[in-house]
Motif scaffolding. Structure first.
Motif, PDB file in Angstrom:
ATOM      1  N   SER A   5       0.830  -1.199   0.000  1.00 17.37           N
ATOM      2  CA  SER A   5       0.000   0.000   0.000  1.00 17.37           C
ATOM      3  C   SER A   5       0.866   1.250   0.000  1.00 17.37           C
ATOM      4  CB  SER A   5      -0.889  -0.010   1.249  1.00 17.37           C
ATOM      5  OG  SER A   5      -1.432   1.259   1.480  1.00 17.37           O
ATOM      6  N   PRO A   6       0.526   2.250  -0.826  1.00 22.79           N
ATOM      7  CA  PRO A   6       1.311   3.481  -0.847  1.00 22.79           C
ATOM      8  C   PRO A   6       1.244   4.237   0.480  1.00 22.79           C
ATOM      9  CG  PRO A   6      -0.413   3.530  -2.544  1.00 22.79           C
ATOM     10  CD  PRO A   6      -0.524   2.230  -1.810  1.00 22.79           C
ATOM     11  N   THR A   7       0.279   3.897   1.342  1.00 14.70           N
ATOM     12  CA  THR A   7       0.167   4.579   2.625  1.00 14.70           C
ATOM     13  C   THR A   7       0.995   3.908   3.709  1.00 14.70           C
ATOM     14  OG1 THR A   7      -1.826   3.332   3.181  1.00 14.70           O
ATOM     15  CG2 THR A   7      -2.144   5.463   2.104  1.00 14.70           C
ATOM     16  N   ALA A   8       1.525   2.714   3.440  1.00 16.21           N
ATOM     17  CA  ALA A   8       2.371   2.031   4.415  1.00 16.21           C
ATOM     18  C   ALA A   8       3.675   2.807   4.573  1.00 16.21           C
ATOM     19  CB  ALA A   8       2.660   0.604   3.958  1.00 16.21           C
ATOM     20  N   SER A   9       4.271   2.724   5.748  1.00 14.78           N
ATOM     21  CA  SER A   9       5.522   3.451   5.977  1.00 14.78           C
ATOM     22  C   SER A   9       6.594   2.946   5.019  1.00 14.78           C
ATOM     23  CB  SER A   9       5.975   3.298   7.422  1.00 14.78           C
ATOM     24  OG  SER A   9       6.625   2.060   7.609  1.00 14.78           O
ATOM     25  N   ILE A  10       7.546   3.796   4.717  1.00 14.34           N
ATOM     26  CA  ILE A  10       8.602   3.424   3.775  1.00 14.34           C
ATOM     27  C   ILE A  10       9.424   2.259   4.320  1.00 14.34           C
ATOM     28  CG2 ILE A  10      10.297   5.112   4.602  1.00 14.34           C
ATOM     29  CD1 ILE A  10       9.718   3.950   0.949  1.00 14.34           C
ATOM     30  N   LEU A  11       9.610   2.189   5.627  1.00 11.99           N
ATOM     31  CA  LEU A  11      10.380   1.076   6.192  1.00 11.99           C
ATOM     32  C   LEU A  11       9.654  -0.253   5.989  1.00 11.99           C
ATOM     33  CD1 LEU A  11      11.753   2.698   9.477  1.00 11.99           C
ATOM     34  CD2 LEU A  11      12.908   2.403   7.280  1.00 11.99           C
ATOM     35  N   VAL A  12       8.338  -0.250   6.129  1.00  9.63           N
ATOM     36  CA  VAL A  12       7.547  -1.461   5.887  1.00  9.63           C
ATOM     37  C   VAL A  12       7.631  -1.837   4.414  1.00  9.63           C
ATOM     38  CG1 VAL A  12       5.195  -2.395   5.838  1.00  9.63           C
ATOM     39  CG2 VAL A  12       5.989  -1.110   7.830  1.00  9.63           C
ATOM     40  N   ARG A  13       7.520  -0.857   3.546  1.00 10.55           N
ATOM     41  CA  ARG A  13       7.562  -1.124   2.105  1.00 10.55           C
ATOM     42  C   ARG A  13       8.940  -1.629   1.682  1.00 10.55           C
ATOM     43  NH1 ARG A  13       5.344   3.928  -0.774  1.00 10.55           N
ATOM     44  NH2 ARG A  13       5.122   2.521  -2.525  1.00 10.55           N
ATOM     45  N   LEU A  14      10.000  -1.069   2.260  1.00  7.54           N
ATOM     46  CA  LEU A  14      11.345  -1.535   1.924  1.00  7.54           C
ATOM     47  C   LEU A  14      11.564  -2.962   2.418  1.00  7.54           C
ATOM     48  CD1 LEU A  14      13.484   1.652   2.652  1.00  7.54           C
ATOM     49  CD2 LEU A  14      12.960   0.658   0.408  1.00  7.54           C
ATOM     50  N   ARG A  15      11.023  -3.280   3.584  1.00 10.94           N
ATOM     51  CA  ARG A  15      11.153  -4.635   4.131  1.00 10.94           C
ATOM     52  C   ARG A  15      10.518  -5.659   3.204  1.00 10.94           C
ATOM     53  NH1 ARG A  15       8.888  -3.658   9.139  1.00 10.94           N
ATOM     54  NH2 ARG A  15      10.567  -2.267   9.678  1.00 10.94           N
ATOM     55  N   LYS A  16       9.485  -5.271   2.484  1.00 10.67           N
ATOM     56  CA  LYS A  16       8.780  -6.184   1.586  1.00 10.67           C
ATOM     57  C   LYS A  16       9.368  -6.204   0.177  1.00 10.67           C
ATOM     58  CE  LYS A  16       4.422  -5.845   4.073  1.00 10.67           C
ATOM     59  NZ  LYS A  16       3.015  -5.420   4.012  1.00 10.67           N
ATOM     60  N   ALA A  17      10.313  -5.321  -0.096  1.00  8.51           N
ATOM     61  CA  ALA A  17      10.914  -5.264  -1.428  1.00  8.51           C
ATOM     62  C   ALA A  17      11.649  -6.566  -1.721  1.00  8.51           C
ATOM     63  CB  ALA A  17      11.873  -4.077  -1.521  1.00  8.51           C
ATOM     64  N   SER A  19      13.591  -6.977  -4.770  1.00  8.14           N
ATOM     65  CA  SER A  19      14.680  -6.814  -5.732  1.00  8.14           C
ATOM     66  C   SER A  19      15.320  -5.444  -5.553  1.00  8.14           C
ATOM     67  CB  SER A  19      14.161  -6.942  -7.168  1.00  8.14           C
ATOM     68  OG  SER A  19      13.373  -5.816  -7.506  1.00  8.14           O
ATOM     69  N   ALA A  20      16.506  -5.308  -6.075  1.00  4.58           N
ATOM     70  CA  ALA A  20      17.192  -4.012  -6.030  1.00  4.58           C
ATOM     71  C   ALA A  20      16.354  -2.959  -6.755  1.00  4.58           C
ATOM     72  CB  ALA A  20      18.568  -4.131  -6.670  1.00  4.58           C
ATOM     73  N   GLU A  21      15.757  -3.369  -7.863  1.00  6.14           N
ATOM     74  CA  GLU A  21      14.928  -2.430  -8.622  1.00  6.14           C
ATOM     75  C   GLU A  21      13.765  -1.915  -7.786  1.00  6.14           C
ATOM     76  OE1 GLU A  21      17.236  -4.829 -11.546  1.00  6.14           O
ATOM     77  OE2 GLU A  21      16.137  -5.331  -9.740  1.00  6.14           O
ATOM     78  N   ASP A  22      13.214  -2.769  -6.912  1.00  9.84           N
ATOM     79  CA  ASP A  22      12.140  -2.329  -6.006  1.00  9.84           C
ATOM     80  C   ASP A  22      12.632  -1.213  -5.093  1.00  9.84           C
ATOM     81  OD1 ASP A  22      10.372  -4.183  -7.068  1.00  9.84           O
ATOM     82  OD2 ASP A  22      10.528  -5.584  -5.384  1.00  9.84           O
ATOM     83  N   PHE A  23      13.825  -1.370  -4.546  1.00  7.52           N
ATOM     84  CA  PHE A  23      14.385  -0.337  -3.667  1.00  7.52           C
ATOM     85  C   PHE A  23      14.539   0.984  -4.414  1.00  7.52           C
ATOM     86  CE2 PHE A  23      15.326  -3.951  -1.099  1.00  7.52           C
ATOM     87  CZ  PHE A  23      15.485  -3.492   0.194  1.00  7.52           C
ATOM     88  N   PHE A  24      15.098   0.922  -5.616  1.00  9.34           N
ATOM     89  CA  PHE A  24      15.292   2.138  -6.406  1.00  9.34           C
ATOM     90  C   PHE A  24      13.949   2.789  -6.739  1.00  9.34           C
ATOM     91  CE2 PHE A  24      19.428   0.183  -7.040  1.00  9.34           C
ATOM     92  CZ  PHE A  24      20.279   1.281  -6.998  1.00  9.34           C
ATOM     93  N   SER A  25      12.977   1.987  -7.092  1.00  6.73           N
ATOM     94  CA  SER A  25      11.650   2.493  -7.440  1.00  6.73           C
ATOM     95  C   SER A  25      10.959   3.121  -6.228  1.00  6.73           C
ATOM     96  CB  SER A  25      10.798   1.350  -8.005  1.00  6.73           C
ATOM     97  OG  SER A  25       9.486   1.781  -8.247  1.00  6.73           O
ATOM     98  N   LEU A  26      10.955   2.416  -5.105  1.00 13.43           N
ATOM     99  CA  LEU A  26      10.297   2.915  -3.896  1.00 13.43           C
ATOM    100  C   LEU A  26      10.882   4.235  -3.417  1.00 13.43           C
ATOM    101  CD1 LEU A  26       9.895  -0.373  -1.844  1.00 13.43           C
ATOM    102  CD2 LEU A  26       8.034   1.101  -2.636  1.00 13.43           C
ATOM    103  N   LEU A  27      12.197   4.377  -3.566  1.00 17.97           N
ATOM    104  CA  LEU A  27      12.860   5.583  -3.068  1.00 17.97           C
ATOM    105  C   LEU A  27      13.057   6.642  -4.145  1.00 17.97           C
ATOM    106  CD1 LEU A  27      15.414   3.798  -0.737  1.00 17.97           C
ATOM    107  CD2 LEU A  27      13.384   5.113  -0.051  1.00 17.97           C
ATOM    108  N   GLY A  28      12.657   6.337  -5.371  1.00 19.14           N
ATOM    109  CA  GLY A  28      12.764   7.321  -6.452  1.00 19.14           C
ATOM    110  C   GLY A  28      14.197   7.663  -6.820  1.00 19.14           C
TER     111      GLY A  28
END
Length: 113
Positions: A5-17, A19-28
């Motif tokens: 969910s885009p409303t989840a905290s960034i730390l929660v979203r990063l924990r669920k990433a 791939s490396a591409e997910d990290f780059f995408s999530l953090l822009g």
């Protein structure tokens, strides 16, 4: 790609990433796929090293996001300017250098049978 969910905290979203591409995408963070293809695990390991030094307690979500983004940008920049072999973030690479600095064991020919 992660389905968080885009409303989840960034730390929660990063924990669920996943791939490396997910990290780059999530953090822009912009990246060169050629560099990530060669050094993805090294970049994420280095980011983890930076991450372990951080304290997020009491920080607001925008500050946490900005700090995470800065850590990934720095980790990525480390491998743009250098190589995984030169950076040696993994133990096996550190040990390879340590072993090459040890003098080789000498066995005289008279000892061989």
């Amino acid at each position: 790609m992660i389905n968080s969910s885009p409303t989840a905290s960034i730390l929660v979203r990063l924990r669920k990433a996943s791939s490396a591409e997910d990290f780059f995408s999530l953090l822009g963070v912009d990246y060169d796929p050629n560099i990530v293809n060669v050094a993805r695990l090294h970049i994420l390991k280095r980011m983890g090293q930076y991450f372990a030094q951080e304290q997020f307690a009491g920080a607001a979500e925008p500050e946490i996001r900005a700090r995470c983004k800065a850590m990934l940008e720095q980790a990525y920049a480390d491998f743009v300017a250098s190589s995984p072999i030169q950076e040696r973030v993994f133990k096996v690479l550190k040990d390879a250098v340590a072993d090459s600095r040890k003098p080789a064991a000498f066995v005289p020919l008279s000892e061989l049978k």
